[in-house]
Design an enzyme around this catalytic site. Structure first.
Site, mmCIF file in Angstrom:
data_model
loop_
_atom_site.group_PDB
_atom_site.id
_atom_site.type_symbol
_atom_site.label_atom_id
_atom_site.label_comp_id
_atom_site.label_asym_id
_atom_site.label_seq_id
_atom_site.Cartn_x
_atom_site.Cartn_y
_atom_site.Cartn_z
ATOM 1 N N ASP A 20 -5.888 3.037 3.528
ATOM 2 C CA ASP A 20 -7.212 3.487 3.986
ATOM 3 C C ASP A 20 -7.405 4.983 3.776
ATOM 4 O O ASP A 20 -6.457 5.758 3.930
ATOM 5 C CB ASP A 20 -7.359 3.150 5.477
ATOM 6 C CG ASP A 20 -8.770 3.399 5.978
ATOM 7 O OD1 ASP A 20 -9.723 3.273 5.181
ATOM 8 O OD2 ASP A 20 -8.915 3.737 7.165
ATOM 9 N N GLY A 21 -8.632 5.348 3.458
ATOM 10 C CA GLY A 21 -8.962 6.778 3.368
ATOM 11 C C GLY A 21 -9.387 7.244 1.986
ATOM 12 O O GLY A 21 -9.632 8.435 1.785
ATOM 13 N N HIS A 37 -10.707 5.881 -5.060
ATOM 14 C CA HIS A 37 -9.966 4.642 -5.317
ATOM 15 C C HIS A 37 -8.967 4.847 -6.460
ATOM 16 O O HIS A 37 -7.859 4.305 -6.430
ATOM 17 C CB HIS A 37 -10.933 3.498 -5.639
ATOM 18 C CG HIS A 37 -11.741 3.059 -4.452
ATOM 19 N ND1 HIS A 37 -11.205 2.932 -3.188
ATOM 20 C CD2 HIS A 37 -13.055 2.719 -4.321
ATOM 21 C CE1 HIS A 37 -12.144 2.536 -2.342
ATOM 22 N NE2 HIS A 37 -13.277 2.405 -3.002
ATOM 23 N N LEU A 131 12.115 -5.802 -5.706
ATOM 24 C CA LEU A 131 11.046 -5.749 -4.695
ATOM 25 C C LEU A 131 10.016 -6.862 -4.912
ATOM 26 O O LEU A 131 9.560 -7.083 -6.033
ATOM 27 C CB LEU A 131 10.331 -4.389 -4.802
ATOM 28 C CG LEU A 131 9.077 -4.219 -3.939
ATOM 29 C CD1 LEU A 131 9.433 -4.062 -2.472
ATOM 30 C CD2 LEU A 131 8.254 -3.014 -4.404
ATOM 31 N N SER A 198 -7.833 -4.242 11.231
ATOM 32 C CA SER A 198 -8.804 -4.640 10.201
ATOM 33 C C SER A 198 -8.523 -6.010 9.580
ATOM 34 O O SER A 198 -8.614 -6.183 8.359
ATOM 35 C CB SER A 198 -8.881 -3.569 9.104
ATOM 36 O OG SER A 198 -9.278 -2.337 9.646
HETATM 37 C C1 FPP Z 1 -9.933 1.733 1.735
HETATM 38 O O1 FPP Z 1 -10.441 3.061 1.610
HETATM 39 C C2 FPP Z 1 -9.476 1.250 0.432
HETATM 40 C C3 FPP Z 1 -10.005 0.169 -0.227
HETATM 41 C C4 FPP Z 1 -11.097 -0.651 0.318
HETATM 42 C C5 FPP Z 1 -9.542 -0.202 -1.566
HETATM 43 C C6 FPP Z 1 -8.085 -0.042 -1.823
HETATM 44 C C7 FPP Z 1 -7.887 0.149 -3.272
HETATM 45 C C8 FPP Z 1 -6.965 0.950 -3.838
HETATM 46 C C9 FPP Z 1 -5.932 1.677 -3.086
HETATM 47 C C10 FPP Z 1 -6.932 1.238 -5.292
HETATM 48 C C11 FPP Z 1 -7.002 0.089 -6.193
HETATM 49 C C12 FPP Z 1 -5.805 -0.715 -6.270
HETATM 50 C C13 FPP Z 1 -5.902 -2.020 -6.510
HETATM 51 C C14 FPP Z 1 -4.663 -2.845 -6.639
HETATM 52 C C15 FPP Z 1 -7.209 -2.697 -6.620
HETATM 53 P P1 FPP Z 1 -11.898 3.368 2.111
HETATM 54 O O2 FPP Z 1 -12.826 3.431 0.929
HETATM 55 O O3 FPP Z 1 -12.277 2.397 3.186
HETATM 56 O O4 FPP Z 1 -11.730 4.812 2.710
HETATM 57 P P2 FPP Z 1 -12.636 5.467 3.873
HETATM 58 O O5 FPP Z 1 -12.204 4.804 5.159
HETATM 59 O O6 FPP Z 1 -12.262 6.911 3.828
HETATM 60 O O7 FPP Z 1 -14.070 5.198 3.515
#
Ligand code: FPP
Length: 243
Positions: A20-21, A37, A131, A198
């Protein structure tokens, strides 16, 4: 605690990670969300490599939840584009390092292209004994339990339940979950400053140790993983008993 965990330090067999973040990381830099992302994907690559190096057996990451479809079409498409880049670009290295990849979640809404790339990754790495890297995609803890309950009900209705209902226990039920064959997480880490689950692995984390970190996911690195493992190592796990 910094640096690599020492040989004496308990390495959790299964780590679950809520990445997250990304959005806030991009916003802090006045960058488009997609860049967050993208940086999140780089963080994931670093953390998978490190987890593999220090001997973690299972790592499950929350890459896309059943609720993430509520995000803009562009953001969702961007995440799936990144997933394709990830599996296509990293497959050789993952394979070389003995990592075995699998996917948790409902893959039916994914494009043919995404599913083909995922199948190729799963197939190529299926005999690896390093892993186990589980990517949760279109995954939700409640959806997981509901799907398992439906599957169980169907098996029961068809008279195929392997034992009597009276003897059917939690371990038997867990075989209907996406995580069948995977031990429950020992440690759940959530970077990004929020303190909630979540809808991630709700059944499976019943006794996991929870570690929250304020570091935004794209900045999360091997040393943050080591810190979380250090915190885990300092906890006394009692699994409901009194020791
Ligand atoms: C949450 O951050 C993250 C996600 C919803 C997507 C996670 C995706 C990746 C780490 C990269 C892609 C990797 C793959 C395997 C697809 P957020 O956008 O909710 O952050 P915020 O809380 O700061 O808005």
């Amino acid at each position: 605690m910094t640096g690599q965990p020492t040989a004496l330090q308990a390495i959790p067999g299964h780590i679950a990670l809520i990445m997250d973040g990304n959005g806030r990381w991009a916003e802090n830099r006045s960058l488009p969300k997609f860049k967050g992302h993208e940086a999140g994907m780089d963080a994931m690559i670093r953390v998978v490599r490190h987890a593999s190096d220090i001997g973690v057996k299972h790592l499950t990451v929350y890459a896309f939840s059943t609720e993430n479809w509520k995000r803009s079409v562009g953001e969702v498409a961007g995440i799936f584009d990144l997933l394709l880049i990830y599996v296509n670009r990293e497959l050789e290295e993952l394979h070389r390092n003995g990592v075995r990849v699998d996917i948790l979640g409902d893959r039916t809404p994914f494009s043919k292209k995404v599913n083909a790339a995922l199948d190729k990754t799963i197939q190529k790495t299926k005999d690896n004994d390093g892993l186990r890297f589980h990517i949760a995609l279109n995954y939700g803890g409640r959806a997981d339990i509901l799907m398992a309950a439906k599957d169980f009900a169907m098996t029961f209705a068809e008279g195929h339940l392997e034992k009597s209902l009276k003897d059917f226990d939690e371990r038997d039920f867990a075989r209907y979950l996406y995580t069948d064959g995977t031990p429950d997480p020992d440690l759940l880490i959530r970077p990004g400053g929020e303190k909630r689950l979540s809808n991630f692995l709700l059944w499976q984390i019943a006794y996991a140790e929870l570690v929250f970190s304020d570091v935004l996911w794209p900045d999360f690195g091997p040393e943050d993983l080591d810190l979380a493992i250090g915190e885990y190592g300092a906890r006394k796990r009692r699994f409901g008993g009194r020791i």
